[in-house]
Design a protein around this motif. Sequence first.
Motif, PDB file in Angstrom:
ATOM      1  N   UNK A 322     -45.724   2.598 -87.329  1.00  0.00           N
ATOM      2  CA  UNK A 322     -44.619   2.202 -88.207  1.00  0.00           C
ATOM      3  C   UNK A 322     -43.314   2.973 -87.990  1.00  0.00           C
ATOM      4  N   UNK A 323     -43.316   4.308 -87.850  1.00  0.00           N
ATOM      5  CA  UNK A 323     -42.039   5.009 -87.713  1.00  0.00           C
ATOM      6  C   UNK A 323     -41.318   4.752 -86.398  1.00  0.00           C
ATOM      7  N   UNK A 324     -41.992   4.100 -85.426  1.00  0.00           N
ATOM      8  CA  UNK A 324     -41.410   3.889 -84.097  1.00  0.00           C
ATOM      9  C   UNK A 324     -40.718   2.537 -83.994  1.00  0.00           C
ATOM     10  N   UNK A 325     -41.110   1.598 -84.841  1.00  0.00           N
ATOM     11  CA  UNK A 325     -40.749   0.195 -84.618  1.00  0.00           C
ATOM     12  C   UNK A 325     -39.254  -0.079 -84.573  1.00  0.00           C
ATOM     13  N   UNK A 326     -38.490   0.594 -85.406  1.00  0.00           N
ATOM     14  CA  UNK A 326     -37.078   0.226 -85.549  1.00  0.00           C
ATOM     15  C   UNK A 326     -36.103   1.261 -85.000  1.00  0.00           C
ATOM     16  N   UNK A 327     -36.578   2.162 -84.148  1.00  0.00           N
ATOM     17  CA  UNK A 327     -35.682   3.203 -83.641  1.00  0.00           C
ATOM     18  C   UNK A 327     -34.691   2.622 -82.629  1.00  0.00           C
ATOM     19  N   UNK A 328     -35.194   1.871 -81.652  1.00  0.00           N
ATOM     20  CA  UNK A 328     -34.316   1.342 -80.595  1.00  0.00           C
ATOM     21  C   UNK A 328     -35.025   0.198 -79.882  1.00  0.00           C
ATOM     22  N   UNK A 360     -24.213   7.191 -76.772  1.00  0.00           N
ATOM     23  CA  UNK A 360     -24.115   6.631 -78.119  1.00  0.00           C
ATOM     24  C   UNK A 360     -25.350   6.920 -78.944  1.00  0.00           C
ATOM     25  N   UNK A 361     -26.532   6.811 -78.323  1.00  0.00           N
ATOM     26  CA  UNK A 361     -27.770   7.119 -79.041  1.00  0.00           C
ATOM     27  C   UNK A 361     -27.812   8.588 -79.440  1.00  0.00           C
ATOM     28  N   UNK A 362     -27.455   9.468 -78.528  1.00  0.00           N
ATOM     29  CA  UNK A 362     -27.477  10.905 -78.813  1.00  0.00           C
ATOM     30  C   UNK A 362     -26.574  11.235 -79.994  1.00  0.00           C
ATOM     31  N   UNK A 363     -25.386  10.692 -80.003  1.00  0.00           N
ATOM     32  CA  UNK A 363     -24.436  11.006 -81.073  1.00  0.00           C
ATOM     33  C   UNK A 363     -24.874  10.396 -82.406  1.00  0.00           C
ATOM     34  N   UNK A 364     -25.434   9.211 -82.374  1.00  0.00           N
ATOM     35  CA  UNK A 364     -25.859   8.553 -83.617  1.00  0.00           C
ATOM     36  C   UNK A 364     -27.034   9.270 -84.268  1.00  0.00           C
ATOM     37  N   UNK A 365     -27.891   9.889 -83.442  1.00  0.00           N
ATOM     38  CA  UNK A 365     -29.122  10.484 -83.958  1.00  0.00           C
ATOM     39  C   UNK A 365     -29.094  12.007 -83.865  1.00  0.00           C
ATOM     40  N   UNK A 366     -27.929  12.592 -84.021  1.00  0.00           N
ATOM     41  CA  UNK A 366     -27.808  14.046 -83.939  1.00  0.00           C
ATOM     42  C   UNK A 366     -28.410  14.702 -85.176  1.00  0.00           C
ATOM     43  N   UNK A 367     -28.878  15.942 -85.010  1.00  0.00           N
ATOM     44  CA  UNK A 367     -29.389  16.700 -86.148  1.00  0.00           C
ATOM     45  C   UNK A 367     -28.311  16.896 -87.203  1.00  0.00           C
ATOM     46  N   UNK A 368     -27.072  17.053 -86.776  1.00  0.00           N
ATOM     47  CA  UNK A 368     -25.993  17.277 -87.750  1.00  0.00           C
ATOM     48  C   UNK A 368     -25.907  16.109 -88.727  1.00  0.00           C
ATOM     49  N   UNK A 369     -25.995  14.886 -88.215  1.00  0.00           N
ATOM     50  CA  UNK A 369     -25.955  13.715 -89.098  1.00  0.00           C
ATOM     51  C   UNK A 369     -27.173  13.675 -90.013  1.00  0.00           C
ATOM     52  N   UNK A 370     -28.345  14.033 -89.490  1.00  0.00           N
ATOM     53  CA  UNK A 370     -29.555  14.031 -90.300  1.00  0.00           C
ATOM     54  C   UNK A 370     -29.452  15.043 -91.448  1.00  0.00           C
ATOM     55  N   UNK A 371     -28.952  16.228 -91.134  1.00  0.00           N
ATOM     56  CA  UNK A 371     -29.027  17.325 -92.090  1.00  0.00           C
ATOM     57  C   UNK A 371     -27.994  17.255 -93.199  1.00  0.00           C
ATOM     58  N   UNK A 372     -26.993  16.425 -93.036  1.00  0.00           N
ATOM     59  CA  UNK A 372     -26.062  16.246 -94.155  1.00  0.00           C
ATOM     60  C   UNK A 372     -26.813  15.685 -95.357  1.00  0.00           C
ATOM     61  N   UNK A 373     -27.684  14.728 -95.108  1.00  0.00           N
ATOM     62  CA  UNK A 373     -28.476  14.148 -96.198  1.00  0.00           C
ATOM     63  C   UNK A 373     -29.443  15.168 -96.787  1.00  0.00           C
ATOM     64  N   UNK A 374     -30.048  16.011 -95.929  1.00  0.00           N
ATOM     65  CA  UNK A 374     -30.969  17.037 -96.418  1.00  0.00           C
ATOM     66  C   UNK A 374     -30.233  18.031 -97.303  1.00  0.00           C
TER      67      UNK A 374
END
Length: 394
Positions: A322-328, A360-374
Amino acid sequence: MSGRDVVFTFSYETYADAVARGMMRPPDRILQTLLSSPDVDGLLVANPFRSHASVAARRIGGRHPEFPTSARRALVTPVRAARADPIDVPAVVRGYRRYDSALRAHADRLGLRHPAVITTNPLVAAFSPFAWASTVTYFARDDWTSYGARQEYWPAYRAAYRQIRDAEIGVAAVSQEIVDRIAPRGPSIVVPNGVDPAEWLGPAPTPPAWLAAIPEPRAIYVGTIDERLDAEGVAALATARPELQIVLLGPAPDPAYVAGLRGIANLHIHDGVGRDELVAALRSCQVSLLAHRRTPLTEAMSPLKVYEYLAAGLPVVSIDLPPVRDIADRILIAPSTAEMGPVVDDALALGPAGEAARIGFVEEHSWAARHRAVLDLVLRSRLLHRGEELIRAV
């Protein structure tokens, strides 16, 4: 406005372990964000419990990685007689109340005022009272109730999930499946794994000599070679596709688990490597594999390796999780590891990603973007009652 005070705790590994592996796992990355964020002022980082004997041995043993201490930032290691947690749930609860007391004493010495707590250990989140904290957030990177290596602790983890639910503790998890299994009543978010752009941008590095000696096409699997890897399926794939060179890159804690793979001519097992060499290896292969068994554990994880495969520009062949299906759309699904052969052919025909798409993938899925929500979850405001006192966390 000044930053908030924060307490961060590891689960079962230490800050030294995180440094040794290159600060590459999700908890390590969160700590890096806390250390650099202007939203964080005082910071107490806590290792898990260690025994008096092991702490003494480490002191005698020599150097340890230096933690960036300051007047209001410190690393601590609570100690007790035994390193391992007891199995009895009431004893676990008592133990983590003592852990709470140790952290409170250190926080007081640092002058931390009603800190926000983020822990990667469900037992800490559930059973350490943290009456002195403003908020508590549990960061879940795995479902511990399905982790086979710690099966004797499953009753404690189930009790912890119930307490996290009942106490309305915040939950940040790497997959929706983990959130669903905990079923928190407090605030929750799903924050999948990510990548560090600094590691993945720029021209492809020179492949390591050991990898360059392996002919193409090369299909690579990266990660600890343990119960998650479908060893029998990998052997079947290698046998069915003798022209495909399969590389398993990572530590193998149990040599017996991979013993049956070592005699297969087109299957190459290499110990774990540092981050630079890992990046170079991935960017020098033609296809990547998520060759897991389908289990409750793997169905709940957010496979970090998949994000790194895609950051390297590789097509991914994966079992259906399930966690893999919609990544890319560059992830191709196979019914099982043993049946990956035709899908690997499709992935090889697909080829590497274009450079613009890869960046584009690298920038969209950066840790910085993830951690703002955390950080938004960890530093949330909440009204808390402490006896007759009313405290507002701001």
